[in-house]
Design a protein around this motif. Structure first.
Motif, PDB file in Angstrom:
ATOM      1  N   ALA A 597       0.831  -1.206   0.000  1.00  0.00           N
ATOM      2  CA  ALA A 597       0.000   0.000   0.000  1.00  0.00           C
ATOM      3  C   ALA A 597       0.867   1.259   0.000  1.00  0.00           C
ATOM      4  O   ALA A 597       0.579   2.229  -0.715  1.00  0.00           O
ATOM      5  N   LEU A 598       1.927   1.249   0.783  1.00  0.00           N
ATOM      6  CA  LEU A 598       2.803   2.415   0.844  1.00  0.00           C
ATOM      7  C   LEU A 598       3.459   2.677  -0.506  1.00  0.00           C
ATOM      8  O   LEU A 598       3.601   3.829  -0.932  1.00  0.00           O
ATOM      9  N   ARG A 599       3.854   1.624  -1.191  1.00  0.00           N
ATOM     10  CA  ARG A 599       4.478   1.783  -2.502  1.00  0.00           C
ATOM     11  C   ARG A 599       3.508   2.429  -3.496  1.00  0.00           C
ATOM     12  O   ARG A 599       3.908   3.215  -4.350  1.00  0.00           O
ATOM     13  N   THR A 600       2.211   2.115  -3.357  1.00  0.00           N
ATOM     14  CA  THR A 600       1.233   2.682  -4.296  1.00  0.00           C
ATOM     15  C   THR A 600       1.130   4.195  -4.136  1.00  0.00           C
ATOM     16  O   THR A 600       0.933   4.909  -5.120  1.00  0.00           O
ATOM     17  N   TYR A 601       1.237   4.685  -2.911  1.00  0.00           N
ATOM     18  CA  TYR A 601       1.202   6.144  -2.704  1.00  0.00           C
ATOM     19  C   TYR A 601       2.385   6.800  -3.416  1.00  0.00           C
ATOM     20  O   TYR A 601       2.248   7.873  -4.004  1.00  0.00           O
ATOM     21  N   PHE A 602       3.543   6.147  -3.326  1.00  0.00           N
ATOM     22  CA  PHE A 602       4.750   6.693  -3.966  1.00  0.00           C
ATOM     23  C   PHE A 602       4.555   6.792  -5.474  1.00  0.00           C
ATOM     24  O   PHE A 602       4.831   7.825  -6.092  1.00  0.00           O
ATOM     25  N   VAL A 603       4.062   5.714  -6.092  1.00  0.00           N
ATOM     26  CA  VAL A 603       3.906   5.679  -7.552  1.00  0.00           C
ATOM     27  C   VAL A 603       2.797   6.623  -7.997  1.00  0.00           C
ATOM     28  O   VAL A 603       2.940   7.349  -8.991  1.00  0.00           O
ATOM     29  N   GLU A 604       1.684   6.637  -7.264  1.00  0.00           N
ATOM     30  CA  GLU A 604       0.579   7.524  -7.653  1.00  0.00           C
ATOM     31  C   GLU A 604       0.997   8.989  -7.577  1.00  0.00           C
ATOM     32  O   GLU A 604       0.656   9.798  -8.442  1.00  0.00           O
ATOM     33  N   ALA A 605       1.752   9.352  -6.530  1.00  0.00           N
ATOM     34  CA  ALA A 605       2.185  10.742  -6.378  1.00  0.00           C
ATOM     35  C   ALA A 605       3.064  11.164  -7.549  1.00  0.00           C
ATOM     36  O   ALA A 605       2.919  12.273  -8.089  1.00  0.00           O
ATOM     37  N   ARG A 606       3.967  10.269  -7.959  1.00  0.00           N
ATOM     38  CA  ARG A 606       4.848  10.590  -9.079  1.00  0.00           C
ATOM     39  C   ARG A 606       4.042  10.759 -10.368  1.00  0.00           C
ATOM     40  O   ARG A 606       4.250  11.707 -11.136  1.00  0.00           O
ATOM     41  N   ALA A 607       3.087   9.843 -10.618  1.00  0.00           N
ATOM     42  CA  ALA A 607       2.279   9.927 -11.838  1.00  0.00           C
ATOM     43  C   ALA A 607       1.405  11.177 -11.829  1.00  0.00           C
ATOM     44  O   ALA A 607       1.258  11.858 -12.854  1.00  0.00           O
ATOM     45  N   GLY A 613       2.064  18.558 -13.345  1.00  0.00           N
ATOM     46  CA  GLY A 613       3.227  19.409 -13.179  1.00  0.00           C
ATOM     47  C   GLY A 613       3.194  20.240 -11.911  1.00  0.00           C
ATOM     48  O   GLY A 613       4.057  21.090 -11.694  1.00  0.00           O
ATOM     49  N   ARG A 614       2.198  20.003 -11.031  1.00  0.00           N
ATOM     50  CA  ARG A 614       2.059  20.792  -9.809  1.00  0.00           C
ATOM     51  C   ARG A 614       2.564  20.001  -8.603  1.00  0.00           C
ATOM     52  O   ARG A 614       2.106  18.880  -8.344  1.00  0.00           O
ATOM     53  N   LEU A 615       3.487  20.596  -7.885  1.00  0.00           N
ATOM     54  CA  LEU A 615       4.027  19.935  -6.700  1.00  0.00           C
ATOM     55  C   LEU A 615       2.949  19.679  -5.657  1.00  0.00           C
ATOM     56  O   LEU A 615       3.021  18.702  -4.911  1.00  0.00           O
ATOM     57  N   ALA A 616       1.948  20.539  -5.606  1.00  0.00           N
ATOM     58  CA  ALA A 616       0.896  20.388  -4.592  1.00  0.00           C
ATOM     59  C   ALA A 616       0.184  19.050  -4.724  1.00  0.00           C
ATOM     60  O   ALA A 616      -0.205  18.439  -3.712  1.00  0.00           O
ATOM     61  N   ASP A 617      -0.004  18.553  -5.945  1.00  0.00           N
ATOM     62  CA  ASP A 617      -0.680  17.258  -6.138  1.00  0.00           C
ATOM     63  C   ASP A 617       0.153  16.126  -5.544  1.00  0.00           C
ATOM     64  O   ASP A 617      -0.371  15.234  -4.872  1.00  0.00           O
TER      65      ASP A 617
END
Length: 983
Positions: A597-607, A613-617
């Motif tokens: 689950a933690l890995r999914t947050y990492f990948v989703e945030a990058r995508a 292109g917004r850091l806030a997302d």
């Protein structure tokens, strides 16, 4: 909990220090103490006296011992022992019940290490450490906690790592961790020496117990009864013992009986044991072989000489044994060691066999948890010389701990493999030697020994025979090899990795399990996607998803969807990547698999960032993931990668205070992983750019951490380290780092964002040389050449981003502007475009220096002075909010040339009252009115009034302009109370 300590002489100062630390525990500063000294010097006695004092006060006491390396105590053995007999002295019954429940929950988690469950459902060492951390922090809110661990020179690998983890991560908790360590251990383990060095370097207080003086020895001998001791006797005992208290006591006993005094402590201890009856001596030898504190029931089961009671009472009366926590143990471990050294090999093996047989047939006598009990049996059969049984029990014990303590499991697997060389047939019907080699390889890889892991897999491949029951899949073994090679910086490692994955694919057989098929297809598919064969790779991943769906295994489905999320991100199908990441997270939630689950947050945030292109997302998703990690006890273990990614985003967004709050206060001196290296670099980057003291010597130290075995990480690390070297004026390091950046740029771009980081690193090199345009240092690489490489890299990397505007668009504009500045051209166009990009992406940390660059360029145009002044004010306001003191000073220096009007004389901050001057200082450091009020202990309304009067007096239009005036007239220093990065 414990018997009253014997009289203690000559340790008053040490005892007062321990009590002082306990009495002054506060919620913001846990304390770590290390009591060191030779065997018999009084470490346990001092600790016992302190615990007796602490026990009479409000608090929670937990005490455990590490077992001799001869017996290999097992993962977390001292912690498990400490939790069996806690002492809780706290106010209300409700509070005591709450503490007891927290300790029971932790005990249950430790007990589950040996549960017969799939490896995926057993807690890892990192998860256990996280739970210990959260439990200690939570119960310390109710009462101060003392966790005492004795004899860390014998600590198992999991316990050593737990101690380091607590030392680096335990914060805001009333916890006192007290450790004892023997300095004269004959063969100290390198890992133990590293632990001690790390504790000392990171600030743990050391209490060194020295030998007692002659006067103290005289008092000690007199205090044991029998009145005053003659001076000549006291002097002789002091001379022979060297001031060692235990040696002194045994010498006094021998002297009083008229015996010939032995020359060594070991001989003296053996002489002491020889004075008891043969039955008591046999009992002592038996207890030495058992190795653990043993209950009377356990000793009775092992006893073969009639009634046990008389022998037990005799050993206690002779002060060789003591009773504690319902069991019997040696008064000092030296007695046990001396007895074991004297036993003949045959007698020793016979006694170990008796213990092993008794534990095997009467397991209820043991009070160990599953994995510790399995380890005890395995060690006794090994010491008994029963090779086949020792091999079977070693494999069984290793299987129980290979998740919680891979380093300890590796030792057991290697023991089994060595024993198999002495047997004609493999004695474990449920598995084979090749499978043990595979599991040993996985344990070695988890322990960080990649070379050994690869060697073991090659041995497993050589062992496999067709049709042998229990043999691992050849496809799975080649998949392991590819994974071990993945990310390596070796010249041919990338090609070798891909070849291993392709070989794994070709070796797949119908008899392989669905999990093996899915794992191999995912690894090979992702490898093909990242090397340009996107269609083939996605086809393999689709097959893996079909297999996972048919298997109805949610864990397998989560892993496959996770791989699909990464692959679709690589091929710019970013919305699809987000969908797969969320699918994987839903599957992980259903089976409570926090690491996936933690890995999914990492990948989703990058995508999500690459889409908008917004850091806030990205920051929003990563904060959500970090809160999930905190709820599931993985904030510092599984959540470390996510936390550092969030720190990276916050740095770019200008949230430097938040970013600093998420970094660790105490860092290991020798990082053992990529994430620890990243923590060092991020901390130094923040410290250097916030004006905190950082020693120039740190730059070469950090350089030595490169290269790392992951190109994406190395390019990111370089983008951090180049600005640090530039900020500290380390020209040699800057040139060497420039060489490395150019070397990386000459090769194919690393996947998944590494190309963007490489552009950032190249731009940082150009900026460092651009800042030296006035001749402050040479440039080994021409800036035009650096810009050409950066432009080419940018053109290749930008295709991986779907967003219309991305941070790197501004970074390359800054590089172009700095290259022009290096040639003596001062134009604002590139700076202006960079500022627009940084505004749209929310990259305030880059916007502030870009505004400075634009303002500085406009100063060359007389008609643009007022506009330049406004840009510098805006830049200063952003820099002050971030706490970027060096940048504030640079802006102030440039602003001196941006006069607000011809002939005007701006009011000087020195004309303010002392209170107004103090308020102006806080404004310049980015404080709000409420923060100013809290710091100066005034009302918010009064702070508002001060600010208004200051603006009026200085003729400033806003706070930013007032802050700029302050920095123009002051040489700003780091904020009081800010922490320095450890040099």
């Amino acid at each position: 909990m414990r018997r009253k300590s014997s009289v203690m002489i000559g340790r008053d100062a040490c005892l007062k220090s321990l009590v002082h630390h306990y009495e002054h525990l506060d919620a913001d500063r846990p304390r770590f103490l290390l009591i060191r000294g030779e065997a018999g010097i009084g470490k346990s006695r001092l600790l016992g006296e302190f615990l007796d004092i602490a026990e009479r006060r409000e608090g929670i006491l937990l005490q455990g011992d590490c077992l001799s390396l001869r017996l290999f105590g097992g993962p977390f053995a001292p912690l498990i022992q400490a939790l069996r007999h806690p002492v809780v002295r706290s106010g209300t019954a409700h509070r005591r019940a709450r503490i007891a429940q927290d300790l029971r929950t932790l005990t249950e988690a430790l007990s589950s290490l040996g549960a017969p469950a799939p490896a995926a459902s057993r807690p890892s060492a990192a998860q256990i450490a996280e739970q210990v951390l959260s439990t200690l922090a939570r119960i310390s809110h109710d009462a101060p906690v003392v966790l005492a661990i004795e004899d860390i020179h014998w600590a198992d690998a999991a316990t050593r790592e737990l101690i380091q983890f607590l030392h680096h991560n335990l914060q805001r908790a009333r916890v006192l961790l007290v450790l004892t360590d023997r300095t004269d251990e004959p063969s100290p383990q390198p890992t133990h020496l590293h632990l001690v060095a790390e504790l000392v370097r990171a600030g743990a207080e050391i209490i060194e117990l020295e030998s007692l003086e002659a006067d103290d020895i005289r008092l000690l001998l007199a205090s044991r009864g029998g009145g005053e001791v003659a001076d000549d006797v006291a002097r002789e005992i002091h001379r022979r013992s060297g001031g060692n208290p235990l040696y002194c006591e045994f010498l006094q006993d021998a002297w009083s009986t008229g015996e010939v005094l032995p020359n060594t402590l070991k001989d003296l201890l053996l002489a002491r044991t020889s004075r008891v009856s043969a039955r008591a001596r046999t009992l002592l030898e038996l207890l030495a072989v058992v190795g653990h504190p043993a209950s009377e029931g356990m000793l009775a089961a092992l006893w073969e000489g009639g009634a046990l009671g008389p022998a037990l009472r005799e050993a206690v009366a002779a002060k060789l044994l003591a009773s504690r926590d319902g069991g019997y143990r040696f008064r000092h471990s030296l007695i046990s060691e001396a007895l074991l050294d004297e036993l003949l090999p045959g007698d020793l093996a016979r006694l170990h066999r008796r213990v092993a047989e008794t534990l095997t047939t009467r397991s209820a006598l043991a009070d160990d948890t599953g994995h510790l009990f399995a380890l005890r049996i395995a060690n006794h059969w090994y010491a008994a010389g029963e090779k086949a049984t020792a091999l079977r029990t070693a494999v069984h014990a290793a299987l129980l701990i290979d998740v919680s303590s891979p380093a300890d499991a590796l030792r057991l697997y290697e023991r089994a493999l060595n024993l198999s060389g002495h047997l004609r047939e493999w004695p474990v019907p449920s598995t084979c030697r090749a499978e043990v080699l595979r599991r040993a390889a996985e344990s070695a890889f988890s322990s960080g020994d990649v070379v050994k892991a690869r060697t073991l897999v090659h041995q497993a491949l050589g062992e496999i025979a067709a049709g042998r029951p229990g043999a691992p899949s050849r496809a799975l073994l080649y998949e392991h090899l590819g994974r071990y090679l993945e990310g390596s910086n070796g010249q041919d490692s990338g090609q070798e990795c891909r070849e291993c994955y392709e070989r794994a694919l070709s070796e797949l057989a119908a008899s392989d399990s669905p999990r093996t098929w899915a794992r191999v297809l995912c690894s090979c598919g992702l490898s093909r996607v990242t090397t340009g064969c996107a269609a083939d790779g996605m086809g393999l991943l689709s097959r893996a998803r079909t297999i996972a769906a048919r298997s109805e295994d949610p864990h397998l489905q989560a892993i496959v969807d996770m791989n699909l999320a990464e692959a679709t991100s690589c091929v710019r199908e970013l919305e699809t990547s987000i969908k797969y990441a969320r699918n994987a997270r839903d599957a992980a939630f259903r089976i409570d698999c926090a690491d996936v689950a933690l890995r999914t947050y990492f990948v989703e945030a990058r995508a999500a960032y690459l889409v908008s292109g917004r850091l806030a997302d990205s920051i929003r998703i990563r904060w959500e993931g970090l809160r999930f990690a905190d709820r599931h006890g993985q904030a510092y273990s599984g959540g470390t990668m996510l936390r550092l990614a969030l720190v990276e985003d916050l740095i770019e967004a200008g949230g430097w205070g938040e970013a600093a709050g998420l970094t660790l206060d105490r860092l290991p001196s020798n990082p053992k992983s990529i994430l620890e290296t990243e923590e060092h670099l991020v901390s130094c980057f923040l410290a250097a750019h916030r004006g905190h003291p950082v020693a120039r010597e740190r730059v070469p130290e950090l350089q030595r951490l490169l290269p790392v075995d992951n190109l994406v990480h190395e390019t990111y690390f370089l983008s951090l380290l180049v600005p640090v070297a530039s900020a500290l004026g380390h020209q040699q390091a800057l040139e060497e780092l420039s060489d490395r950046v150019l070397e990386l740029a000459a090769h194919p771009l690393p996947s998944l964002g590494g190309g963007l980081f490489l552009v950032h690193a190249l731009a940082a090199v150009i900026e460092a040389h651009g800042d030296r345009a006035d001749g402050e240092g040479g440039c080994g690489h021409g800036v035009p050449r650096l810009l050409d490489v950066a432009e080419e890299t940018y053109a290749r990397a930008r295709t991986s981003v779907a967003a219309e505007v991305e941070l790197t668009d501004g970074v390359i504009e800054v590089a172009r502007a700095q290259a022009e500045r290096h040639r003596g051209v001062h134009r604002a166009e590139h700076w202006s475009r960079a500022c627009e990009v940084f505004r749209r992406t929310g990259a305030r940390a880059r916007l502030a220096p870009a505004l400075l660059g634009q303002g500085r360029a406009l100063l060359t145009q007389h008609a643009e002075h007022r506009r330049a002044h406004r840009l510098l004010e805006a830049a200063h306001g952003l820099a002050a909010k971030m706490g970027a003191e060096p940048l504030c000073r640079r802006i102030a220096n440039v602003a001196e040339h941006a006069a607000p009007g011809q002939g005007e004389t701006a009011p000087h901050p020195a004309d303010l009252t002392p209170r107004q001057a103090e308020v102006l200082r806080l404004i310049a450091h980015g404080r709000t009115d409420r923060e100013i009020a809290e710091e100066l202990t005034i009302s918010t309304r009064t702070a508002n009034s001060h600010v208004a009067h200051i603006l009026e007096r200085l003729g400033a239009r806003n706070r930013s302009e007032a802050a700029l005036r302050y920095h123009q007239t002051h040489q700003a220093a780091p904020e009081p109370g800010t922490r320095a990065v450890d040099a």
